[in-house]
Design a protein around this motif. Structure first.
Motif, PDB file in Angstrom:
ATOM      1  N   LEU A  56      35.487 -36.198  31.139  1.00  0.00           N
ATOM      2  CA  LEU A  56      35.749 -36.866  32.409  1.00  0.00           C
ATOM      3  C   LEU A  56      34.466 -37.081  33.204  1.00  0.00           C
ATOM      4  O   LEU A  56      34.338 -38.076  33.934  1.00  0.00           O
ATOM      5  CB  LEU A  56      36.746 -36.062  33.246  1.00  0.00           C
ATOM      6  CG  LEU A  56      38.186 -36.013  32.750  1.00  0.00           C
ATOM      7  CD1 LEU A  56      39.041 -35.183  33.695  1.00  0.00           C
ATOM      8  CD2 LEU A  56      38.782 -37.423  32.610  1.00  0.00           C
ATOM      9  N   ILE A  57      33.521 -36.154  33.084  1.00  0.00           N
ATOM     10  CA  ILE A  57      32.267 -36.309  33.810  1.00  0.00           C
ATOM     11  C   ILE A  57      31.508 -37.522  33.296  1.00  0.00           C
ATOM     12  O   ILE A  57      31.010 -38.347  34.071  1.00  0.00           O
ATOM     13  CB  ILE A  57      31.405 -35.032  33.682  1.00  0.00           C
ATOM     14  CG1 ILE A  57      32.185 -33.801  34.157  1.00  0.00           C
ATOM     15  CG2 ILE A  57      30.107 -35.192  34.464  1.00  0.00           C
ATOM     16  CD1 ILE A  57      32.735 -33.911  35.562  1.00  0.00           C
ATOM     17  N   LYS A  58      31.439 -37.660  31.989  1.00  0.00           N
ATOM     18  CA  LYS A  58      30.774 -38.839  31.431  1.00  0.00           C
ATOM     19  C   LYS A  58      31.522 -40.125  31.805  1.00  0.00           C
ATOM     20  O   LYS A  58      30.904 -41.149  32.123  1.00  0.00           O
ATOM     21  CB  LYS A  58      30.660 -38.716  29.909  1.00  0.00           C
ATOM     22  CG  LYS A  58      29.433 -37.953  29.453  1.00  0.00           C
ATOM     23  CD  LYS A  58      29.112 -38.195  27.991  1.00  0.00           C
ATOM     24  CE  LYS A  58      27.644 -37.938  27.719  1.00  0.00           C
ATOM     25  NZ  LYS A  58      27.293 -38.126  26.297  1.00  0.00           N
ATOM     26  N   ALA A  59      32.842 -40.076  31.780  1.00  0.00           N
ATOM     27  CA  ALA A  59      33.624 -41.256  32.151  1.00  0.00           C
ATOM     28  C   ALA A  59      33.375 -41.627  33.610  1.00  0.00           C
ATOM     29  O   ALA A  59      33.246 -42.811  33.945  1.00  0.00           O
ATOM     30  CB  ALA A  59      35.109 -40.990  31.916  1.00  0.00           C
TER      31      ALA A  59
ATOM     32  N   ALA B 276      31.107 -31.356  38.424  1.00  0.00           N
ATOM     33  CA  ALA B 276      31.418 -32.474  39.320  1.00  0.00           C
ATOM     34  C   ALA B 276      30.163 -33.015  39.994  1.00  0.00           C
ATOM     35  O   ALA B 276      30.077 -34.206  40.306  1.00  0.00           O
ATOM     36  CB  ALA B 276      32.445 -32.042  40.365  1.00  0.00           C
ATOM     37  N   PHE B 277      29.174 -32.159  40.225  1.00  0.00           N
ATOM     38  CA  PHE B 277      27.931 -32.606  40.850  1.00  0.00           C
ATOM     39  C   PHE B 277      27.248 -33.662  39.988  1.00  0.00           C
ATOM     40  O   PHE B 277      26.645 -34.602  40.509  1.00  0.00           O
ATOM     41  CB  PHE B 277      26.999 -31.413  41.062  1.00  0.00           C
ATOM     42  CG  PHE B 277      25.715 -31.742  41.777  1.00  0.00           C
ATOM     43  CD1 PHE B 277      25.637 -31.687  43.157  1.00  0.00           C
ATOM     44  CD2 PHE B 277      24.585 -32.105  41.064  1.00  0.00           C
ATOM     45  CE1 PHE B 277      24.448 -31.984  43.819  1.00  0.00           C
ATOM     46  CE2 PHE B 277      23.396 -32.412  41.712  1.00  0.00           C
ATOM     47  CZ  PHE B 277      23.329 -32.348  43.095  1.00  0.00           C
TER      48      PHE B 277
ATOM     49  N   VAL C  36      31.187 -39.196  24.589  1.00  0.00           N
ATOM     50  CA  VAL C  36      30.958 -37.832  24.118  1.00  0.00           C
ATOM     51  C   VAL C  36      30.908 -37.855  22.595  1.00  0.00           C
ATOM     52  O   VAL C  36      31.461 -38.745  21.950  1.00  0.00           O
ATOM     53  CB  VAL C  36      32.067 -36.878  24.596  1.00  0.00           C
ATOM     54  CG1 VAL C  36      31.978 -36.645  26.093  1.00  0.00           C
ATOM     55  CG2 VAL C  36      33.454 -37.398  24.220  1.00  0.00           C
ATOM     56  N   ARG C  37      30.249 -36.864  22.032  1.00  0.00           N
ATOM     57  CA  ARG C  37      30.206 -36.733  20.582  1.00  0.00           C
ATOM     58  C   ARG C  37      31.388 -35.913  20.090  1.00  0.00           C
ATOM     59  O   ARG C  37      31.918 -35.071  20.822  1.00  0.00           O
ATOM     60  CB  ARG C  37      28.889 -36.056  20.157  1.00  0.00           C
ATOM     61  CG  ARG C  37      27.679 -36.973  20.149  1.00  0.00           C
ATOM     62  CD  ARG C  37      26.423 -36.229  19.747  1.00  0.00           C
ATOM     63  NE  ARG C  37      25.291 -37.139  19.573  1.00  0.00           N
ATOM     64  CZ  ARG C  37      24.044 -36.747  19.346  1.00  0.00           C
ATOM     65  NH1 ARG C  37      23.766 -35.445  19.283  1.00  0.00           N
ATOM     66  NH2 ARG C  37      23.065 -37.624  19.197  1.00  0.00           N
ATOM     67  N   PRO C  38      31.804 -36.122  18.838  1.00  0.00           N
ATOM     68  CA  PRO C  38      32.856 -35.290  18.254  1.00  0.00           C
ATOM     69  C   PRO C  38      32.439 -33.818  18.278  1.00  0.00           C
ATOM     70  O   PRO C  38      31.249 -33.509  18.178  1.00  0.00           O
ATOM     71  CB  PRO C  38      32.960 -35.805  16.814  1.00  0.00           C
ATOM     72  CG  PRO C  38      32.360 -37.175  16.843  1.00  0.00           C
ATOM     73  CD  PRO C  38      31.301 -37.131  17.896  1.00  0.00           C
TER      74      PRO C  38
ATOM     75  N   VAL D 118      24.766 -34.286  32.195  1.00  0.00           N
ATOM     76  CA  VAL D 118      25.262 -34.732  30.892  1.00  0.00           C
ATOM     77  C   VAL D 118      24.070 -35.122  30.033  1.00  0.00           C
ATOM     78  O   VAL D 118      22.945 -35.285  30.518  1.00  0.00           O
ATOM     79  CB  VAL D 118      26.229 -35.927  31.024  1.00  0.00           C
ATOM     80  CG1 VAL D 118      27.380 -35.605  31.956  1.00  0.00           C
ATOM     81  CG2 VAL D 118      25.497 -37.189  31.472  1.00  0.00           C
ATOM     82  N   THR D 119      24.304 -35.289  28.748  1.00  0.00           N
ATOM     83  CA  THR D 119      23.295 -35.843  27.845  1.00  0.00           C
ATOM     84  C   THR D 119      23.708 -37.264  27.490  1.00  0.00           C
ATOM     85  O   THR D 119      24.693 -37.462  26.769  1.00  0.00           O
ATOM     86  CB  THR D 119      23.167 -35.006  26.568  1.00  0.00           C
ATOM     87  OG1 THR D 119      22.775 -33.665  26.907  1.00  0.00           O
ATOM     88  CG2 THR D 119      22.112 -35.603  25.643  1.00  0.00           C
ATOM     89  N   PRO D 120      23.006 -38.267  27.997  1.00  0.00           N
ATOM     90  CA  PRO D 120      23.362 -39.655  27.664  1.00  0.00           C
ATOM     91  C   PRO D 120      22.974 -39.999  26.231  1.00  0.00           C
ATOM     92  O   PRO D 120      21.938 -39.547  25.728  1.00  0.00           O
ATOM     93  CB  PRO D 120      22.535 -40.483  28.654  1.00  0.00           C
ATOM     94  CG  PRO D 120      22.008 -39.514  29.667  1.00  0.00           C
ATOM     95  CD  PRO D 120      21.914 -38.203  28.968  1.00  0.00           C
ATOM     96  N   PHE D 121      23.804 -40.799  25.593  1.00  0.00           N
ATOM     97  CA  PHE D 121      23.519 -41.269  24.239  1.00  0.00           C
ATOM     98  C   PHE D 121      23.490 -42.788  24.216  1.00  0.00           C
ATOM     99  O   PHE D 121      24.255 -43.456  24.926  1.00  0.00           O
ATOM    100  CB  PHE D 121      24.574 -40.761  23.250  1.00  0.00           C
ATOM    101  CG  PHE D 121      24.657 -39.262  23.168  1.00  0.00           C
ATOM    102  CD1 PHE D 121      23.568 -38.505  22.777  1.00  0.00           C
ATOM    103  CD2 PHE D 121      25.844 -38.608  23.491  1.00  0.00           C
ATOM    104  CE1 PHE D 121      23.641 -37.118  22.707  1.00  0.00           C
ATOM    105  CE2 PHE D 121      25.933 -37.227  23.415  1.00  0.00           C
ATOM    106  CZ  PHE D 121      24.828 -36.477  23.029  1.00  0.00           C
ATOM    107  N   THR D 122      22.618 -43.333  23.376  1.00  0.00           N
ATOM    108  CA  THR D 122      22.530 -44.779  23.213  1.00  0.00           C
ATOM    109  C   THR D 122      23.657 -45.274  22.310  1.00  0.00           C
ATOM    110  O   THR D 122      24.419 -44.478  21.746  1.00  0.00           O
ATOM    111  CB  THR D 122      21.183 -45.165  22.578  1.00  0.00           C
ATOM    112  OG1 THR D 122      21.140 -44.636  21.237  1.00  0.00           O
ATOM    113  CG2 THR D 122      20.011 -44.598  23.376  1.00  0.00           C
TER     114      THR D 122
END
Length: 302
Positions: free
Chosen positions: A258-261, A210-211, A273-275, A11-15
């Motif tokens: 769901l992956i970010k969650a 999922a990984f 997630v971003r719009p 994923v790409t994490p955002f602040t």
């Protein structure tokens, strides 16, 4: 280029101020490397390529390259409007990527000849090899993939459509060209659910969102898949992947959300997630937590 193991799409994490969190991205990738991914694919679908600015793509790919440090291939996304795709390809090359995943063009439908030209334009933009992503408005025929396979810089095909007949024709057509180095990937959402069938088509590799969220579960599935342990593979499918897919299908875009969650539930504050994607509701997160708990239970059982 070889990929031995689960293909990891971070994923790409955002602040909180909606900037790429480089430190957290590096932590995210580094924490998954001990689980033995076969390759790392930053700034692709799970990494929200569609929502990244050009400079952010460079930031994300550079961070991945620095952390991976040559241990496995790093494959970056390039797609969308042609100008953006070409620029993304060049940025990825400058950041040290090993190859490109060619994502679909923006919005328009196009004849197959135009899709071939789109892939070749991206392939010509840098010295990097490219993998074709067969998905959405980028649908390739067997003849088209045979034509692209004549270009040595086109090294792979990733199926995100799910038409097994068409996929089989493409595999057969590429093999008929004599290419023995060509790679075939299952790129459907939550690919573990369909990988048993794809293996029979001659498509042994698969991407695993999922990984990124639960490497222990994804690795347990991959080990069962490689070892031919069908009882264990079926248990993981029925206990984890099928419920996850049912939850995923409730809302468009949940293949990423769901992956970010799940990462947030595990204590990694990767942000929202971003719009135009949306986060799960609190009730959906409760169900996701239960699905993950069951998956970890199954992954730990021998």
């Amino acid at each position: 280029m070889e990929f031995n193991g689960v293909l990891f799409f971070p994923v790409t994490p955002f602040t909180e101020t909606d900037e790429v969190d480089v430190a957290l991205l590096k932590e995210h990738i580094a924490s998954r490397l001990p689980h033995g991914p076969g390759g790392v694919f930053p700034a692709c679908g799970t990494g929200e390529f569609h929502a990244l600015a050009l400079e952010e793509i460079g930031t994300v790919v550079r961070a991945a390259v620095e952390v991976v440090a040559g241990a496995v291939p790093v494959v970056a996304g390039a797609g969308g409007p042609l100008g953006h795709a070409l620029a993304a390809a060049r940025v990825a090359e400058q950041a040290g990527a090993d190859a490109l995943l060619v994502l679909p063009p923006y919005l328009v439908g196009a004849p197959v000849a135009g899709l071939i030209a789109y892939v070749e334009a991206i392939a010509d933009a840098t010295p990097l090899p490219v993998i074709v992503y067969h998905r959405a408005n980028a649908r390739f025929t067997a003849d088209a993939m045979a034509a692209l396979a004549a270009n040595p810089k086109v090294i792979g095909f990733k199926d995100g459509v799910g038409d097994v007949g068409a996929a089989q024709e493409i595999v057969s057509a590429v093999r008929a060209t004599g290419r023995t180095d060509f790679l075939f990937f299952n790129g459907l959402l939550t690919a573990e659910l369909t990988q048993g069938a794809y293996r029979g088509l001659g498509i042994p590799l698969y991407s695993s969102a999922a990984f990124a969220m639960a490497p222990e579960i994804a690795t347990a599935y991959h080990r069962a898949y490689v070892d031919g342990d069908e009882d264990r593979r079926a248990a993981l499918l029925e206990g984890f992947y099928v419920p996850l897919v049912r939850l995923r299908d409730e809302t468009p875009g949940f293949g990423v959300s769901l992956i970010k969650a799940g990462l947030r539930l595990a204590g990694l504050p990767v942000g929202s997630v971003r719009p135009p994607l949306v986060d799960p509701t609190p009730e959906q997160e409760v169900r996701l937590k239960a699905i993950l708990a069951k998956g970890h239970e199954l992954a730990g059982a021998r």
